[in-house]
Design an enzyme around this catalytic site. Structure first.
Site, PDB file in Angstrom:
ATOM      1  N   SER A 148      -0.030   3.385   3.798  1.00 13.77           N
ATOM      2  CA  SER A 148      -0.666   4.609   4.289  1.00 13.77           C
ATOM      3  C   SER A 148      -1.588   4.336   5.471  1.00 13.77           C
ATOM      4  O   SER A 148      -1.646   5.126   6.427  1.00 13.77           O
ATOM      5  CB  SER A 148      -1.443   5.305   3.167  1.00 13.77           C
ATOM      6  N   GLY A 186      -1.661   4.479  -8.266  1.00 16.22           N
ATOM      7  CA  GLY A 186      -2.928   5.063  -8.679  1.00 16.22           C
ATOM      8  C   GLY A 186      -4.087   4.924  -7.726  1.00 16.22           C
ATOM      9  O   GLY A 186      -5.228   5.228  -8.108  1.00 16.22           O
ATOM     10  N   HIS A 227      11.902 -18.686   6.498  1.00 14.41           N
ATOM     11  CA  HIS A 227      13.314 -18.541   6.851  1.00 14.41           C
ATOM     12  C   HIS A 227      13.717 -19.511   7.959  1.00 14.41           C
ATOM     13  O   HIS A 227      14.732 -19.312   8.616  1.00 14.41           O
ATOM     14  CB  HIS A 227      13.601 -17.111   7.307  1.00 14.41           C
ATOM     15  N   HIS A 230      14.322 -13.144   0.347  1.00 14.98           N
ATOM     16  CA  HIS A 230      12.936 -13.283  -0.104  1.00 14.98           C
ATOM     17  C   HIS A 230      12.868 -13.637  -1.584  1.00 14.98           C
ATOM     18  O   HIS A 230      11.850 -13.422  -2.233  1.00 14.98           O
ATOM     19  CB  HIS A 230      12.152 -11.995   0.158  1.00 14.98           C
TER      20      HIS A 230
END
Length: 594
Positions: A456, A411, A65, A226
């Site tokens: 996570s 998954g 950018h 993006h």
């Protein structure tokens, strides 16, 4: 048809580091940290943590950018910019290095564009810095006016309006204001600005094939920075028509994205996206200014035209309109040496530059290596049992978590959590100071950070860092302090991840647990009973996610009927380890009743 994009580069993997090398060679006032190229931090050459007597203002994000954000480092604007790889959020390690390098006693403000990776990585770095004693505030900028009103946690993207927020904050800091006042001015500025972009081409990532998504004779309206698709595709129109459409969207009275009404004073920015000639940008400016004045009744006090926040080689532009008052205009007019505000390079270029050393962590432990105590006290025994049970439960339900996640995500929830759990068990044998609860929680975060990838891993690291900050300094932790730590952890995850109750995330297990834990303790229940009942609430909360529509994470893109088939795997994982820990504590304290 697709084709390999032409680039004047060497190795595509080196474009960011070689850009930074060229930047600091060009401008004498800029420097980079030692540890380069792994740590990609551009900072003022005249500022260090030991000499800085003003609030440090730091921004950053993925590269591609330019000149944002490294081109805005200089007196009167940014103190440092943290550079990620192309379109990739910078790593926590780099952000922390930048904070430590330039933050003095007055603290630092992080200005972050509203993208999940940036929010989480800068958020985790902020929590780590706070735990080390730094004063840190964060302002998130989401100035996109192209999308419908906010749905879920994603919200409005951060676009070129961020540059104006940087300038306001940098001038306020340079004027000697406190951290709270600098943050307040930046937040106020972020709420006054709106942006929308238009593209004629798709950008080409170095070393990649150019997409043929946008054919001849078409343009995209309301795109991000993006290369993601715009809100709409339309036939190419004369620039006057395009400008009128964009201004109508930004100033819409229906969405009310910006508090601008007839009679307001405004600042206008016409921003090139990387491959748009200045001629075309000026043609857009010559239409936008009189239209703002005559059609919308606005006083246009400043006009900035140029390439301020680009998207590699994308053809197109964005328009930013910001409500201005005398104070904001004063900040925008304040002198700055940031090279792309723009100002010319000043001073003689030195023949060579010595990299600035990366400052060490100022946390109390520094490089001290912990070991497990030879003899555990009562708290240490209970903590050991709880951690062991929680980790083993995650290991036991790995396949179940993966099965659920395969229906609503990618998954791998079970596999990711399994990596963290096994690392915790391995490290606990060697280096967890179990008699010190705060440091043990901090070490759990370090174990998770080392092996768990994705969102996570960052969220659990933030969870542990916030708990550590809450607990540190307490040799023996009371039940009330554990409650405060859990509350701080939940608040940190919500703050940096953007989710809250009902969003179908781990918080839908943890928030009910916290609520019941506080209620039962306040009602006079003993801590163990309260802990057990709160763990039941966690399980019930996790199960209830079947009835929720995801507003965060990959599940957001999954149809609601598919989500209803299974509970959220992240929530179930959180409930499982929390419940296992509670039962382990019960076995320790009431073995005869087990």
């Amino acid at each position: 048809m697709s084709y390999q994009g032409k680039k004047l580069i060497n190795d595509p993997k080196d474009v960011v580091t070689e850009f930074i090398e060229g930047l600091v060679e060009t401008y004498p006032g800029l420097q980079y940290l030692d540890g380069f190229p792994q740590i990609k931090v551009v900072l003022r050459a005249d500022v260090s943590s030991t000499t800085n007597d003003k609030v440090a203002v730091i921004s950053g994000g993925g590269s591609g950018h330019e000149p944002a954000q490294s081109g805005y480092v200089g007196a009167g604007m940014l103190t440092a910019a943290i550079c990620g790889d192309v379109f990739t959020s910078p790593h926590v390690t780099s952000i922390l290095a930048g904070i430590r390098a330039v933050t003095g006693p007055k603290g630092c403000l992080l200005i972050v564009t509203n993208y999940t990776g940036d929010r989480l990585n800068f958020g985790l770095a902020a929590e780590q810095a706070k735990s080390e004693g730094y004063k840190v505030e964060m302002v998130i900028v989401g100035d996109d006016c192209a999308l419908p009103p906010r749905r879920g946690v994603a919200g409005r993207r951060g676009l070129a309006g961020t540059i104006l927020v940087n300038k306001v904050a940098g001038a306020a800091a340079d004027a000697g204001l406190s951290l709270a006042d600098v943050a307040a001015e930046a937040k106020c500025a972020s709420e006054m600005v709106g942006t929308m972009g238009v593209a004629l081409s798709v950008c080409t990532l170095p070393g990649h094939v150019t997409s043929d998504r946008l054919g001849p004779g078409l343009m995209e309206l309301g795109l991000g920075i993006h290369g993601e698709p715009g809100a709409a595709v339309a036939d190419l129109q004369p620039v006057d028509v395009v400008v009128s459409h964009v201004l109508k969207q930004i100033l819409s009275t229906e969405t009310q994205y910006v508090p601008i009404t007839r009679g307001s004073r405004v600042v206008l920015m016409i921003n090139g996206l990387g491959a748009t000639p200045i001629m075309e940008l000026m043609i857009a400016a010559r239409k936008a200014v009189p239209q703002l004045q005559l059609e919308y009744g606005l006083a246009v006090d400043r006009v900035y035209t140029g390439s301020f926040m680009t998207s590699l080689d994308m053809a197109g532009f964005s328009i930013t309109v910001m409500k201005a008052d005398p104070e904001i205009l004063q900040r925008l007019d304040a002198p700055t040496k940031a090279p792309y505000w723009p100002v010319a390079a000043e001073g003689d270029r030195p023949p060579a530059k010595i990299p600035v050393p990366v400052p060490p962590s100022s946390s109390s432990r520094n490089n001290e290596a912990f070991t497990q105590p030879q003899e555990l006290n009562e708290q240490g025994c209970i903590l050991e049992a709880a951690i062991q049970a929680a980790a083993n439960e995650i290991i036991n339900i790995r396949d179940k978590l993966n099965e659920w996640d395969s229906k609503v995500g990618d998954g791998d929830c079970g596999t990711t959590m399994y990596k963290g759990a096994t690392a915790v068990l391995e490290d606990m044998k060697k280096c967890y100071p179990l008699n010190d609860a705060a440091e043990t929680v901090n070490e759990i975060g370090a174990s998770i950070r080392r092996v768990m990838g994705g969102t996570s891993g960052i969220l659990y690291d933030i969870f542990c860092k916030a708990a550590y900050t809450s607990l540190k300094g307490s040799p023996v932790v009371t039940s009330e302090q554990w409650v405060s730590a859990l509350e701080a952890s939940i608040a940190a995850i919500s703050k940096y991840g953007g989710a809250s109750a009902g969003y179908r995330t781990m918080l839908d297990a943890l928030i009910p647990a916290l609520t019941v834990l506080k209620e039962k303790l306040d009602a006079g229940n003993d801590p163990l009973t309260s802990f057990l009942l709160s763990s039941e609430a966690a399980m019930n909360g996790a199960e209830s996610t079947k009835d929720m529509h995801a507003q965060a994470g990959r599940s957001t893109y999954v149809a609601a009927d598919l989500q209803a088939l299974v509970p959220d795997p992240g929530a179930m994982a959180a409930a499982a380890w929390y419940r296992a820990a509670a039962l382990a504590v019960k076995d320790k304290l009431q073995p005869s009743q087990s």
